[in-house]
Structure formats: C-alpha cells, structure tokens
Design an enzyme around this catalytic site. Structure first.
Site, PDB file in Angstrom:
ATOM      1  N   PRO A  24      47.312   4.927 -27.251  1.00  0.00           N
ATOM      2  CG  PRO A  24      49.530   5.524 -26.805  1.00  0.00           C
ATOM      3  CD  PRO A  24      48.591   4.347 -26.869  1.00  0.00           C
ATOM      4  CD  GLU A  25      42.658   8.751 -30.569  1.00  0.00           C
ATOM      5  OE1 GLU A  25      42.512   9.740 -31.296  1.00  0.00           O
ATOM      6  OE2 GLU A  25      41.708   8.117 -30.099  1.00  0.00           O
ATOM      7  CE  LYS A  30      47.552   6.754 -33.285  1.00  0.00           C
ATOM      8  NZ  LYS A  30      46.607   5.635 -33.458  1.00  0.00           N
ATOM      9  NE  ARG A  63      39.222   1.262 -33.340  1.00  0.00           N
ATOM     10  CZ  ARG A  63      40.257   2.096 -33.284  1.00  0.00           C
ATOM     11  NH1 ARG A  63      41.000   2.274 -34.339  1.00  0.00           N
ATOM     12  NH2 ARG A  63      40.542   2.734 -32.167  1.00  0.00           N
TER      13      ARG A  63
END
Ligand SMILES: [Zn+2]
Length: 295
Positions: free
Chosen positions: A2-3, A58, A277
């Site tokens: 999650p961001e 986070k 990425r």
C-alpha cells in the site's frame, strides 16, 4: 504494497470504528507478527482504551490510553478487519478473510474489546507486524527516517525543492520513491504525478526548473488527494476500509496503461524499468532533455 492513500483510507475507516474501545484481551499465533513481551502486553495493552488512529508514511499508529501505541505495518498481505454484531469492516490485502469467518489461518493477532467486538490483524505471508512501543519512542524507533508528509501544510513548494536537492544527481522517479525524501509515495502515485507535471521519469533532479518543481509539487498533492477521495487504488492487493476495492486505478492516466493512448496527446504510453520498478510514461509529453551532464 500500500501507498499513502491506501494506508490513509485504512486509518480513516478504523478511526470511525475503534476509538474509545477498551481492550479486554489480545492473542497472537506468530511472534514475528506481534513481537511484544507478555508482561508489557499485560501492563500497557490490556484494559487500555484506543485514543487515536494515526498514520505516518505507510505506518498505522494505534494510540492507547496507557501512553503506548501499536505501530503497525501491513506490508504485502496484511489486513485489518473489524467485526462486531453490527459492523464488518476490512482493509488491506483483498483475500476472502475480509468477509469470511474469523479467525482463519491468516489471522496473526486478535484484539478483543470489552463490548465483544474484535479487531483482527490477518497476514498470510507474515511480513507485516504490530509492535507495542511507548509513544515517545515512535519517532526514535520508526519515523525519524521518513521525509515530510506530502499532505501536511508545512510541505510547501520550497520544502519540496529542498528535499529534492538532497539527491540532485538522481533521476526524479527514484527520488520520489525514496521514503527519506518524501514519505508515503510509491510506484502508482509517482508515475501519475510525473505524467501530470509532464516530467520524464529519468530527468535528473538538478535539471528541474523552479516552475517544474512547483508543478510537480501541485501534481503530487492533487494525485494523492484524489486517490484518498477515491478510497485508494485497487492495485493487486489492496481494498479500502469498507472491504471494497478503491477506484483510483480506474482513473489513473498512465499507471498500467502501457500500449494505450495518452489521455493528453494520444501518443502511446510506454513502460520501462527505473530502479527495478515498472514505470509508465508518455514519451511525447514527458520528454527527456539531453542537457549537459555535470561532472
Ligand atoms: Zn502524452
């Protein structure tokens, strides 16, 4: 993983549900998920109440009336599920555990409240954790490494520029992903904000003009705020606090849209790797300037 918008969505959901609840008991089946000394658990968790649910980067921070907090990281497959007679809310990795009978084999921690409601920390792959920490030590142990929160009012264009200048020779995408530079931004929202600001992901930070930095600052905040409004993304392993998939990914402009048309100029969106990425961009409206490379 999650961001910021996804964790913020979890926070908002839990805040509505668990504040003021008194903890009756806690059980855990896996020491790495809940690495806390039993005597400390007895002293600082049992019989204390939840006074706040905060977020830093986070991390979710559940503050207790004992002066301690449960600092929680969901990692890849973590989820928090609240169950009472009236409500069933789940957030995190979208497995059947969000709606199925609990505890199940993914359950790592069960927090039981005095009104018989329960909070389950489920984590199939066991990378996540919930650590009991004295509130005053959170900064020292966990959060001092993080850069500023992009949605804080103190995060001005000047503050952003100063953060970027800490890594002048790195490419902007890598800098946005660096949690020490800015907290909470990951792959989705870095790609989206770079597209919005018409900046090529491989642009070295020192090449960004003040005008571009101003535009990127605004784009980043806009993108994060919109994502929170949409309940986060539904990127592979995330659902929002109501157990529903967030809808941000449906309105993303470039993220996972390689081969499709850029919504701004109609050229084909491309995908490349930047520091390992998958990075999505439009080669036409996010051009790479071949400037003089400083030695
Ligand atoms: Zn374009």
């Amino acid at each position: 993983m999650p961001e910021l918008p996804e964790v913020e969505t979890v926070r908002k959901g839990l805040q509505e549900l668990i504040i003021g609840k008194k903890i009756k008991s806690v059980s855990s089946d896996w020491p790495k998920s809940f690495p806390n000394d039993q005597s400390q658990v007895n002293l600082y968790i049992i019989n204390s109440s939840i006074i706040d649910v905060r977020r830093r980067a986070k991390l979710l921070i559940i503050d207790l009336s004992s002066g301690y907090s449960l600092v929680t990281h969901l990692k890849m497959t973590g989820q928090l599920v609240f169950r009472s007679n009236k409500q069933n809310f789940g957030a995190g990795h979208p497995s059947n555990s969000l709606v199925g009978k609990l505890p199940d084999k993914s359950t790592r921690v069960i927090i039981s409240f005095s009104d018989s409601s329960k909070l389950f920390f489920n984590d199939q792959r066991k990378f996540g954790w919930m650590k009991l920490t004295e509130k005053k030590d959170i900064l020292k142990h966990f959060t001092s490494i993080y850069g500023p929160e992009p949605l804080d009012s103190s995060f001005t264009t000047t503050a952003f520029k100063n953060r970027l200048l800490t890594r002048p020779r790195s490419v902007i995408k890598a800098v946005l992903l660096d949690q020490r530079v800015i907290a909470g931004v990951g792959n989705i929202y870095s790609d989206e904000s770079l597209w919005a600001a018409r900046i090529h992901p491989l642009t070295p930070t020192y090449q960004l003009t003040d005008q571009k930095i101003k535009l990127l600052h605004k784009s980043l905040i806009d993108v994060l705020q919109l994502a929170i409004k949409e309940g986060g993304s539904s990127d592979r392993n995330y659902v929002n606090a109501k157990g529903q998939k967030g809808s941000y990914i449906k309105i993303a402009k470039v993220f996972r849209r390689e081969g499709q048309s850029c919504p701004r100029c109609n050229h084909e969106i491309k995908k490349m790797r930047v520091i390992g990425r998958g990075t999505h961009y439009c080669p036409y409206c996010q051009r790479l300037k071949i400037g003089k490379i400083e030695s």
